[in-house]
Design an enzyme around this catalytic site. Structure first.
Site, PDB file in Angstrom:
ATOM      1  N   GLU A  25       9.628   3.126  12.185  1.00  0.00           N
ATOM      2  CA  GLU A  25       8.413   3.782  11.696  1.00  0.00           C
ATOM      3  C   GLU A  25       7.465   4.107  12.852  1.00  0.00           C
ATOM      4  O   GLU A  25       6.824   5.167  12.868  1.00  0.00           O
ATOM      5  CB  GLU A  25       7.695   2.909  10.659  1.00  0.00           C
ATOM      6  CG  GLU A  25       8.509   2.581   9.413  1.00  0.00           C
ATOM      7  CD  GLU A  25       9.185   3.786   8.782  1.00  0.00           C
ATOM      8  OE1 GLU A  25       8.634   4.904   8.848  1.00  0.00           O
ATOM      9  OE2 GLU A  25      10.291   3.623   8.232  1.00  0.00           O
ATOM     10  N   GLN A  68       5.403  11.677   7.695  1.00  0.00           N
ATOM     11  CA  GLN A  68       6.407  12.010   6.666  1.00  0.00           C
ATOM     12  C   GLN A  68       5.771  12.503   5.374  1.00  0.00           C
ATOM     13  O   GLN A  68       6.463  13.053   4.514  1.00  0.00           O
ATOM     14  CB  GLN A  68       7.285  10.791   6.368  1.00  0.00           C
ATOM     15  CG  GLN A  68       8.134  10.362   7.553  1.00  0.00           C
ATOM     16  CD  GLN A  68       9.048   9.217   7.198  1.00  0.00           C
ATOM     17  OE1 GLN A  68       8.657   8.066   7.234  1.00  0.00           O
ATOM     18  NE2 GLN A  68      10.284   9.525   6.833  1.00  0.00           N
TER      19      GLN A  68
END
Ligand code: NI
Length: 171
Positions: free
Chosen positions: A132, A45
Site C-alpha cells: 500500500e 486507488q
C-alpha cells in the site's frame, strides 16, 4: 481506479490532520475494500491524491478492531533479506505476482484520531503495508517483479490498457 489510470502513477501529497471530508473518504475506502475482498486500499486507488492507506487483514470477518488507517506513513525496516510472496492488487484485477518484500517493517504514521503512532509489523501485515505504501509513491507491483514475470504478464497489461482507453473514450 484501475491500471493504467494516471492517478496510480504519481507520488501523492501529504495529508496532515484528517478533516471531516478526509474521514468520510477513509470510511468509504474501507467499504470499497470490503466490497472487493481486499486487505488493503490506498487513496490513489479511489482517485484521491493523498498519503493515506487503510488495511484490514481480517479478510473473513472484517473485524472493525482490525481496521488500521495510516496517514502520512513513514516506513523503516531492519536490514533483512527480502522474501518472495504472491500479491494481487485491486487496481490490477486478476493478476497475481511474486514480489520481494522485507519480512518486517516499522511504520510511523498518523492515525484516524490524528495521533501519531508507531507499529512494528511482520507477516502478511508487513507485506500489505509495503504494497500500500508503494501506491503512495505511484509504484505498482508490476514495477516490483522480475523482467521475466513482467514479460509473462505483458499481454494482460496490454488488455487492461486497451479496456481503460475504451472506457475513457466512452465517458
Ligand atoms: Ni494495490
Amino acid at each position: 481506479r484501475y491500471y493504467p489510470d494516471p492517478v496510480l502513477g504519481v507520488r501523492c501529497h501529504s495529508l496532515g490532520l484528517p478533516d471531516d471530508a478526509a474521514l468520510a473518504c477513509i470510511r468509504r475506502m474501507f467499504e470499497l475494500m470490503y466490497e472487493h475482498q481486499g486487505i488493503g486500499l490506498a487513496a490513489p486507488q479511489v482517485g484521491w491524491n493523498a498519503r493515506v492507506f487503510v488495511v484490514n487483514i481480517d479478510i473473513e470477518d472484517h473485524d472493525p478492531a482490525s481496521e488500521r488507517v495510516f496517514i502520512d506513513p513513514q516506513l523503516t525496516h531492519p536490514s533483512q533479506p527480502p522474501e518472495e510472496g504472491e500479491e494481487g492488487c485491486l487496481s490490477l484485477p486478476g493478476l497475481r505476482l511474486a514480489v520481494d518484500r522485507t519480512p518486517q517493517v516499522n511504520v510511523r504514521a498518523t492515525g484516524i484520531d490524528g495521533v501519531q503512532f508507531d507499529l512494528e509489523s511482520d507477516g502478511i501485515l508487513a507485506r500489505c503495508i509495503q504494497h500500500e505504501n508503494d501506491h503512495l509513491d505511484g509504484i505498482l507491483i508490476t514495477a516490483r517483479v522480475s523482467t521475466l514475470q513482467r514479460i509473462s504478464v505483458d499481454g494482460v497489461l496490454r488488455e487492461m490498457r486497451d479496456d481503460w482507453q475504451q472506457r475513457e473514450e466512452e465517458s
